[in-house]
Every structure is written in C-alpha cells, then in structure tokens.
Design a protein around this motif. Structure first.
Motif, PDB file in Angstrom:
ATOM      1  N   VAL A  90       0.860  -1.180   0.000  1.00 41.88           N
ATOM      2  CA  VAL A  90       0.000   0.000   0.000  1.00 41.88           C
ATOM      3  C   VAL A  90       0.895   1.230   0.000  1.00 41.88           C
ATOM      4  N   ILE A  91       0.669   2.105  -0.952  1.00 38.32           N
ATOM      5  CA  ILE A  91       1.444   3.339  -1.089  1.00 38.32           C
ATOM      6  C   ILE A  91       0.459   4.491  -0.971  1.00 38.32           C
ATOM      7  N   VAL A  92       0.771   5.463  -0.123  1.00 37.74           N
ATOM      8  CA  VAL A  92      -0.110   6.609   0.062  1.00 37.74           C
ATOM      9  C   VAL A  92       0.644   7.874  -0.316  1.00 37.74           C
ATOM     10  N   LEU A  93       0.046   8.633  -1.227  1.00 35.26           N
ATOM     11  CA  LEU A  93       0.605   9.932  -1.610  1.00 35.26           C
ATOM     12  C   LEU A  93      -0.192  11.007  -0.893  1.00 35.26           C
ATOM     13  N   THR A  94       0.484  11.754  -0.021  1.00 37.12           N
ATOM     14  CA  THR A  94      -0.199  12.799   0.736  1.00 37.12           C
ATOM     15  C   THR A  94       0.309  14.190   0.377  1.00 37.12           C
ATOM     16  N   ASP A  95       1.629  14.370   0.393  1.00 34.01           N
ATOM     17  CA  ASP A  95       2.174  15.695   0.098  1.00 34.01           C
ATOM     18  C   ASP A  95       2.943  15.732  -1.220  1.00 34.01           C
ATOM     19  N   CYS A  96       3.205  14.567  -1.791  1.00 31.85           N
ATOM     20  CA  CYS A  96       3.900  14.447  -3.079  1.00 31.85           C
ATOM     21  C   CYS A  96       5.258  15.132  -3.077  1.00 31.85           C
ATOM     22  N   SER A  97       5.940  15.033  -1.952  1.00 31.93           N
ATOM     23  CA  SER A  97       7.305  15.546  -1.864  1.00 31.93           C
ATOM     24  C   SER A  97       8.199  14.682  -2.757  1.00 31.93           C
ATOM     25  N   PRO A  98       9.370  15.165  -3.116  1.00 29.21           N
ATOM     26  CA  PRO A  98      10.285  14.337  -3.910  1.00 29.21           C
ATOM     27  C   PRO A  98      10.588  12.996  -3.241  1.00 29.21           C
ATOM     28  N   GLU A  99      10.703  12.996  -1.915  1.00 30.26           N
ATOM     29  CA  GLU A  99      10.980  11.752  -1.203  1.00 30.26           C
ATOM     30  C   GLU A  99       9.800  10.776  -1.313  1.00 30.26           C
ATOM     31  N   GLU A 100       8.598  11.297  -1.193  1.00 25.40           N
ATOM     32  CA  GLU A 100       7.404  10.458  -1.293  1.00 25.40           C
ATOM     33  C   GLU A 100       7.248   9.893  -2.707  1.00 25.40           C
ATOM     34  N   ILE A 101       7.525  10.702  -3.702  1.00 22.52           N
ATOM     35  CA  ILE A 101       7.460  10.250  -5.096  1.00 22.52           C
ATOM     36  C   ILE A 101       8.489   9.150  -5.334  1.00 22.52           C
ATOM     37  N   GLU A 102       9.683   9.341  -4.823  1.00 24.49           N
ATOM     38  CA  GLU A 102      10.738   8.330  -4.991  1.00 24.49           C
ATOM     39  C   GLU A 102      10.362   7.024  -4.298  1.00 24.49           C
ATOM     40  N   ARG A 103       9.837   7.110  -3.071  1.00 24.13           N
ATOM     41  CA  ARG A 103       9.412   5.907  -2.339  1.00 24.13           C
ATOM     42  C   ARG A 103       8.327   5.157  -3.103  1.00 24.13           C
ATOM     43  N   ALA A 104       7.342   5.889  -3.631  1.00 29.96           N
ATOM     44  CA  ALA A 104       6.246   5.261  -4.380  1.00 29.96           C
ATOM     45  C   ALA A 104       6.769   4.578  -5.637  1.00 29.96           C
ATOM     46  N   THR A 105       7.657   5.243  -6.340  1.00 32.96           N
ATOM     47  CA  THR A 105       8.222   4.667  -7.564  1.00 32.96           C
ATOM     48  C   THR A 105       9.023   3.412  -7.243  1.00 32.96           C
ATOM     49  N   ARG A 106       9.844   3.467  -6.206  1.00 29.95           N
ATOM     50  CA  ARG A 106      10.631   2.282  -5.813  1.00 29.95           C
ATOM     51  C   ARG A 106       9.730   1.112  -5.433  1.00 29.95           C
ATOM     52  N   ALA A 107       8.681   1.379  -4.673  1.00 29.26           N
ATOM     53  CA  ALA A 107       7.776   0.312  -4.242  1.00 29.26           C
ATOM     54  C   ALA A 107       7.069  -0.321  -5.439  1.00 29.26           C
ATOM     55  N   LEU A 108       6.636   0.489  -6.398  1.00 27.37           N
ATOM     56  CA  LEU A 108       5.972  -0.058  -7.585  1.00 27.37           C
ATOM     57  C   LEU A 108       6.962  -0.790  -8.483  1.00 27.37           C
ATOM     58  N   ASP A 109       8.170  -0.274  -8.585  1.00 23.14           N
ATOM     59  CA  ASP A 109       9.206  -0.987  -9.362  1.00 23.14           C
ATOM     60  C   ASP A 109       9.510  -2.337  -8.728  1.00 23.14           C
ATOM     61  N   ALA A 110       9.574  -2.390  -7.400  1.00 20.85           N
ATOM     62  CA  ALA A 110       9.837  -3.656  -6.713  1.00 20.85           C
ATOM     63  C   ALA A 110       8.717  -4.646  -6.981  1.00 20.85           C
ATOM     64  N   ALA A 111       7.460  -4.174  -6.976  1.00 22.67           N
ATOM     65  CA  ALA A 111       6.323  -5.061  -7.261  1.00 22.67           C
ATOM     66  C   ALA A 111       6.396  -5.576  -8.696  1.00 22.67           C
ATOM     67  N   THR A 112       6.840  -4.726  -9.625  1.00 24.59           N
ATOM     68  CA  THR A 112       6.992  -5.146 -11.019  1.00 24.59           C
ATOM     69  C   THR A 112       8.079  -6.198 -11.128  1.00 24.59           C
ATOM     70  N   ASP A 113       9.198  -5.995 -10.436  1.00 23.83           N
ATOM     71  CA  ASP A 113      10.288  -6.972 -10.455  1.00 23.83           C
ATOM     72  C   ASP A 113       9.832  -8.311  -9.890  1.00 23.83           C
ATOM     73  N   GLU A 114       9.041  -8.286  -8.808  1.00 27.09           N
ATOM     74  CA  GLU A 114       8.518  -9.531  -8.222  1.00 27.09           C
ATOM     75  C   GLU A 114       7.655 -10.281  -9.233  1.00 27.09           C
ATOM     76  N   ASP A 115       6.838  -9.541  -9.996  1.00 28.86           N
ATOM     77  CA  ASP A 115       5.980 -10.174 -11.016  1.00 28.86           C
ATOM     78  C   ASP A 115       6.833 -10.848 -12.089  1.00 28.86           C
ATOM     79  N   ARG A 116       7.920 -10.202 -12.466  1.00 27.00           N
ATOM     80  CA  ARG A 116       8.785 -10.775 -13.508  1.00 27.00           C
ATOM     81  C   ARG A 116       9.488 -12.041 -13.012  1.00 27.00           C
ATOM     82  N   ASP A 117       9.840 -12.052 -11.730  1.00 26.96           N
ATOM     83  CA  ASP A 117      10.563 -13.184 -11.162  1.00 26.96           C
ATOM     84  C   ASP A 117       9.648 -14.376 -10.888  1.00 26.96           C
ATOM     85  N   ALA A 118       8.350 -14.119 -10.763  1.00 29.71           N
ATOM     86  CA  ALA A 118       7.405 -15.212 -10.426  1.00 29.71           C
ATOM     87  C   ALA A 118       7.132 -16.125 -11.596  1.00 29.71           C
TER      88      ALA A 118
END
Length: 118
Positions: A90-118
C-alpha cells in the motif's frame, strides 16, 4: 500487474483521475483503466465507484505512472490523498514531496520486479 487506486472523496475524483491517466500517452500505452465499485451497504441504492483499477502490460513505467498521479493531484482544489494498492503493498501519496514520489516509484518498481521473477 494489477493496481488499485483509491481517492477520497470518491467517484467524481476517480472519474477525473481516469480521464487524466487516459490522456497521458505513457500511461495509456501501457495500462488499461477501469472504475470499479464495492458492494452496496445496507440502505444504499447501488454500488459506489470507489476504486480505479489499472492492469499494466509491457513497457509500463512506475515513474511515469506516479508522476501522472502527482500532476493530476496538483490540478485538484483539495489535493486529495491517493492510495495505491498492489497486493499487500500500500502506497499513500499525501504531500507528493520528492521523497514520497521516490518511495512510491521504488515500491511499484519492486512489485513489477517480483511479477517478472514469479
């Protein structure tokens, strides 16, 4: 990959977001969007549209998706909170700071990588 996006206060904002994402060439090229509802509560007349579902394919970019969400959010008068769900993630965007954007992108990229590895 299947993602669900929830925005408060609900259906009107989700329709706006869906239109925004459909107009973004990067998102449109790699994801299909669909508004979905939940079962009606006792006393309700029908289902409430409360989730925007995205099914992504090849060429999907987490960064493009998150930036499209951030851009849409900045057009909203109340700047709603955006919740993205991918399985147990679960990723929540509240203030859309650069740090929050980076965290969201990393989390979604990790989920994409998990799908590829499965």
């Amino acid at each position: 990959m299947r993602l669900e996006v929830h925005v408060e206060p609900g259906a009107g904002e989700l329709r706006s977001l869906q239109g925004w994402l459909r107009s973004d060439p990067d998102v449109r090229r790699s994801a299909v969007t669909e508004l979905r509802g939940s079962a009606p509560r006792p006393g309700d007349m029908g289902t409430a549209l409360d989730v925007l579902q995205l099914v992504t394919g090849n060429g999907w970019s987490a960064a493009s998706f998150v930036l499209a969400l951030v851009a849409w959010r900045q057009t909203r008068p109340q700047r709603p909170q955006v919740e993205i769900r991918r399985g147990d993630t679960v990723i929540v965007l509240t203030d859309c700071s650069p740090e929050e954007i980076e965290r969201a992108t990393r989390a979604l990229d990790a989920a994409t990588d998990e799908d590829r590895d499965a």
